[in-house]
Write a protein that holds these residues in place. Structure first.
Motif, short mmCIF file in Angstrom:
data_model
loop_
_atom_site.label_atom_id
_atom_site.label_comp_id
_atom_site.label_asym_id
_atom_site.label_seq_id
_atom_site.Cartn_x
_atom_site.Cartn_y
_atom_site.Cartn_z
N LYS A 1 23.44 50.86 21.77
CA LYS A 1 24.45 50.33 22.76
C LYS A 1 24.46 51.29 23.76
CE LYS A 1 26.20 47.08 19.41
NZ LYS A 1 27.35 46.86 18.40
N LYS B 1 32.71 47.00 34.81
CA LYS B 1 31.42 46.26 34.04
C LYS B 1 31.23 46.86 32.52
CE LYS B 1 29.09 45.76 38.30
NZ LYS B 1 28.03 45.76 39.14
N ALA C 1 33.27 45.11 30.24
CA ALA C 1 33.19 43.89 29.77
C ALA C 1 32.06 43.54 29.11
CB ALA C 1 33.00 43.03 31.29
N LEU C 2 31.30 44.64 28.65
CA LEU C 2 30.17 44.34 27.31
C LEU C 2 30.59 43.94 26.49
CD1 LEU C 2 28.07 47.65 28.60
CD2 LEU C 2 27.43 45.32 29.17
N PRO C 3 30.04 42.98 25.74
CA PRO C 3 30.60 42.41 24.65
C PRO C 3 30.78 43.44 23.26
CG PRO C 3 28.22 41.66 24.94
CD PRO C 3 28.70 42.51 26.01
N PHE C 4 30.10 44.60 23.32
CA PHE C 4 29.94 45.48 22.25
C PHE C 4 30.99 46.74 22.55
CE2 PHE C 4 26.20 46.40 24.86
CZ PHE C 4 26.37 47.52 25.23
N THR D 1 34.69 48.02 22.70
CA THR D 1 36.10 47.54 22.38
C THR D 1 37.07 47.85 23.25
OG1 THR D 1 36.18 49.38 20.78
CG2 THR D 1 35.24 47.25 19.93
#
Length: 162
Positions: free
Chosen positions: A126, A87, A90-93, A95
């Protein structure tokens, strides 16, 4: 698992990056004396077999203004770390993220997630988002901010001496 000589030559020719031209696979093919379609087909087969993970651009995040870079580290319950790591990854921020063994008693962290931002405040926010996702499964956390790049390449095959 070993590579046949042609697959190895393709990996060696592309491992530092593709040529920045309209038809990069054609340039690789010409260099190796094979067809462009064979280069494409062989790279796809290597990808399908899991030998090559991906083919893509690797932007320089510093030049994109992402000058705050932090490796977030997390002490996550071992029974949940794989599912939660997926999970987090999979976070967009994020890398990249990965699980690593702890080095107790000094290093209790088993989940790592790289975060980039334009400021430390952005990276810290973040990090807070990751903490919220991990919830009570996370027992401790830290963040290691980078001040310079020491190495910025992937794994490289060494050329074989014939």
């Amino acid at each position: 698992m070993t590579l046949d000589p042609t697959d190895r030559a393709i990996v060696e020719a592309t491992q530092a990056g593709l040529p920045l031209v309209p038809a990069p696979f054609a340039v690789v093919a010409e260099t190796l004396g094979i067809s462009e379609q064979e280069v494409i087909d062989r790279l796809q087969a290597l990808k399908d077999r899991g030998i090559v993970r991906r083919i893509g651009a690797a932007p320089n995040h510093y030049r994109l203004g992402m000058t705050a870079n932090g490796m977030t580290v997390w002490d996550v319950d071992d029974t949940l770390v794989d599912a939660l790591g997926e999970k987090v990854g999979a976070l967009p921020f994020v890398t990249h993220s990965y699980r690593r063994p702890r080095a107790l008693p000094v290093w209790p962290y088993n989940l790592f997630a790289m975060v980039h931002g334009e400021s430390r405040e952005e990276v810290l926010a973040k990090r807070d988002d990751i903490a919220a996702l991990l919830g009570e499964a996370c027992r401790a956390a830290d963040i290691l901010f980078f001040t310079r790049i020491l190495k910025k390449t992937g794994m490289r095959l060494r050329r074989r001496e014939d």
